[in-house]
Motif scaffolding. Structure first.
Motif, short mmCIF file in Angstrom:
data_model
loop_
_atom_site.label_atom_id
_atom_site.label_comp_id
_atom_site.label_asym_id
_atom_site.label_seq_id
_atom_site.Cartn_x
_atom_site.Cartn_y
_atom_site.Cartn_z
N VAL A 199 65.43 -60.12 -41.94
CA VAL A 199 64.72 -60.39 -43.18
C VAL A 199 65.80 -60.72 -44.21
N LEU A 200 65.68 -61.86 -44.86
CA LEU A 200 66.66 -62.28 -45.85
C LEU A 200 66.01 -62.24 -47.23
N ALA A 201 66.61 -61.49 -48.12
CA ALA A 201 66.10 -61.37 -49.50
C ALA A 201 66.85 -62.34 -50.39
N LEU A 202 66.14 -63.31 -50.95
CA LEU A 202 66.71 -64.26 -51.90
C LEU A 202 66.08 -63.97 -53.25
N GLY A 203 66.79 -63.23 -54.09
CA GLY A 203 66.20 -62.89 -55.37
C GLY A 203 66.93 -61.74 -56.05
N GLY A 204 66.29 -61.18 -57.04
CA GLY A 204 66.85 -60.06 -57.78
C GLY A 204 66.51 -58.73 -57.13
N GLY A 205 66.59 -57.68 -57.93
CA GLY A 205 66.39 -56.35 -57.39
C GLY A 205 65.00 -56.11 -56.83
N VAL A 206 63.98 -56.69 -57.44
CA VAL A 206 62.61 -56.50 -56.96
C VAL A 206 62.47 -57.03 -55.54
N ILE A 207 62.90 -58.28 -55.33
CA ILE A 207 62.78 -58.88 -54.00
C ILE A 207 63.67 -58.16 -53.00
N GLY A 208 64.89 -57.79 -53.41
CA GLY A 208 65.78 -57.07 -52.50
C GLY A 208 65.22 -55.73 -52.07
N ASP A 209 64.67 -54.98 -53.02
CA ASP A 209 64.10 -53.66 -52.69
C ASP A 209 62.89 -53.80 -51.77
N LEU A 210 62.03 -54.76 -52.08
CA LEU A 210 60.81 -54.96 -51.30
C LEU A 210 61.11 -55.48 -49.90
N ALA A 211 61.93 -56.54 -49.81
CA ALA A 211 62.25 -57.12 -48.51
C ALA A 211 63.06 -56.14 -47.66
N GLY A 212 63.95 -55.39 -48.31
CA GLY A 212 64.73 -54.41 -47.58
C GLY A 212 63.88 -53.30 -47.00
N ARG A 225 67.36 -56.47 -38.81
CA ARG A 225 68.56 -56.81 -39.58
C ARG A 225 68.14 -57.29 -40.97
N PHE A 226 69.06 -57.13 -41.91
CA PHE A 226 68.72 -57.40 -43.30
C PHE A 226 69.89 -58.09 -43.97
N GLY A 270 55.59 -43.34 -60.35
CA GLY A 270 56.92 -43.64 -60.84
C GLY A 270 57.62 -44.73 -60.05
N LYS A 271 58.85 -45.00 -60.45
CA LYS A 271 59.63 -46.12 -59.91
C LYS A 271 60.38 -45.71 -58.65
N ASN A 272 60.32 -46.56 -57.62
CA ASN A 272 61.12 -46.41 -56.40
C ASN A 272 60.87 -45.08 -55.68
N LEU A 273 59.66 -44.58 -55.75
CA LEU A 273 59.39 -43.28 -55.13
C LEU A 273 59.02 -43.40 -53.65
N VAL A 274 58.79 -44.62 -53.15
CA VAL A 274 58.45 -44.83 -51.75
C VAL A 274 59.44 -45.83 -51.17
N GLY A 275 60.17 -45.43 -50.14
CA GLY A 275 61.15 -46.35 -49.57
C GLY A 275 61.98 -45.70 -48.49
N VAL A 276 62.98 -46.43 -48.02
CA VAL A 276 63.89 -45.92 -46.98
C VAL A 276 65.31 -46.37 -47.31
N PHE A 277 66.28 -45.69 -46.74
CA PHE A 277 67.66 -46.18 -46.75
C PHE A 277 67.81 -47.14 -45.58
N HIS A 278 68.17 -48.37 -45.86
CA HIS A 278 68.35 -49.38 -44.81
C HIS A 278 69.44 -50.34 -45.27
N GLN A 279 70.63 -50.20 -44.69
CA GLN A 279 71.78 -50.99 -45.13
C GLN A 279 71.65 -52.46 -44.71
#
Length: 371
Positions: free
Chosen positions: A103-116, A127-128, A154-163
């Motif tokens: 998955v390739l994120a082309l954008g700012g923080g919103v797209i990067g966080d979502l696509a990641g 792969r990311f 709140g902000k960023n309360l649902v997610g994972v660590f994925h390098q």
């Protein structure tokens, strides 16, 4: 100061490079194919970024023989929600991409966080690749593996660590940002000086205009910021300790974003961080931990750059202090109900305060709002 710099994020077998320079986007296909031969990818972006940069990226990927499947979403913080997460997931699966694809994120923080986030959960982890197009994303959100979406709590309360496997930071694409977006990203650059690099903060005070106008100062500032974050991520990948320092200004800032209902017309992330960093320094002085002179210096510099620095700078006003404190209590760093703040003893002397009494924060905010 060279035209291109490479910063490594040292995480053992999961180490990756951040390539910083003015031709990173046009060279993306060649760089990706050289490092990941045979890969296919889903390109996630938004309408604004797509209008400027998607054609260049797709042309580069095509030239390198990389099969790419673009998905264009609406821009803005509100895109970071469950509905759009499922849209990305469905797109990746419908393209029949495999775990070894990206998955390739082309954008700012919103797209990067979502696509990641999508990359981290589809097929239990794909792969990311990050291709950040905002200053904020280049120096902060694209590095370190934090992904996620917002919830009504709140902000960023649902997610994972994925390098990511690779970060391509094209400094020339920043010229397409609005002045407001660039300034907002700059708040995260200044943050690294305020955490533990007072000499870098002083360098920024002298060189911020050159950094804004482009050239080697821009590459240098981004590289210093990325190295600073890379060293912290390597020491504490999952924010069990020192990585929390990277949240200087964010406890206040995230609460302000939630209080404005993530309305980017009123406040964007970097602006919330700017106000939050000033509040963190003033709160530290209020607690007799630091000098008000340092707080004044921080506010003066951020104001010179054109960033908001006070609660009164937020258009439309804010809810009652009790509501702000409720948003602060939702911060991810809260442990067993105890508030954690990044405070400071001066410029470049930040530290983690694990048990800040809520009543002290309330009193400080009330006093700040009335002054």
């Amino acid at each position: 100061m060279s035209e291109t710099q490479i910063v490594e994020v040292p995480l053992g077998e999961r180490s990756y490079d951040i390539i910083i320079g003015a031709q990173a986007l046009a060279g993306a296909g060649g760089e990706i194919s050289r490092r990941m031969p045979g890969i296919r990818c889903a390109v996630v972006t938004d309408e604004t970024v797509a209008s400027f940069h998607l054609e260049t990226l797709i042309h580069s990927l095509d030239a390198a023989g990389i099969e790419a499947h673009p998905l264009v979403l609406k821009p803005g913080e509100k895109t970071k929600d469950f509905d759009n997460l499922m849209t990305v997931v469905d797109h990746v699966l419908s393209c029949r991409l495999e775990r070894g694809d990206a998955v390739l994120a082309l954008g700012g923080g919103v797209i990067g966080d979502l696509a990641g986030f999508a990359a981290g959960i589809v097929r239990r982890g794909m792969r990311f690749i990050q291709v950040p197009t905002s200053l904020l994303a280049q120096v902060d959100s694209s590095v370190g593996g934090k992904t996620g979406i917002n919830s009504r709590h709140g902000k960023n309360l649902v997610g994972v660590f994925h390098q990511p496997d690779l970060v391509l930071a094209d400094t020339a694409v920043l010229d397409t940002l609005s002045d407001r977006e660039f300034r907002a990203g700059y708040a995260e650059v200044a943050k690294y000086g305020l955490i533990d690099k007072p000499e870098f903060f002083a360098w920024l005070e002298r060189n911020w205009r050159q950094m804004f106008s482009g050239g080697p100062e821009r590459v240098q500032a981004i590289a210093v910021s990325c190295r600073a974050k890379a060293s912290v991520v390597a020491a504490d990948e999952r924010e069990g300790g020192v990585r929390a320092l990277l949240n200087l200004g964010h406890t206040f800032g995230h609460a302000l974003e939630a209080a404005t209902e993530f309305d980017s017309r009123r406040l964007v992330h970097g602006e919330g961080v700017a106000i939050g960093m000033v509040l963190a320094h003033r709160f530290s002085a209020w607690l007799n931990l630091a000098s008000y002179d340092d707080a004044d210096r921080v506010e003066r510099h951020l104001k010179d750059v054109g960033l908001p620095t006070r609660l009164s700078d937020i258009e439309g006003g804010l809810p009652a202090t009790d509501i702000l404190l409720e948003h602060i209590a939702q911060d991810k760093k809260v442990k067993r109900g105890k508030l954690t703040f990044i405070l400071t003893r001066g410029i470049g002397q930040s530290f983690i305060a694990d048990d800040v009494p809520g009543e002290e924060v309330h009193r400080f905010l009330e006093e700040t709002r009335s002054s």
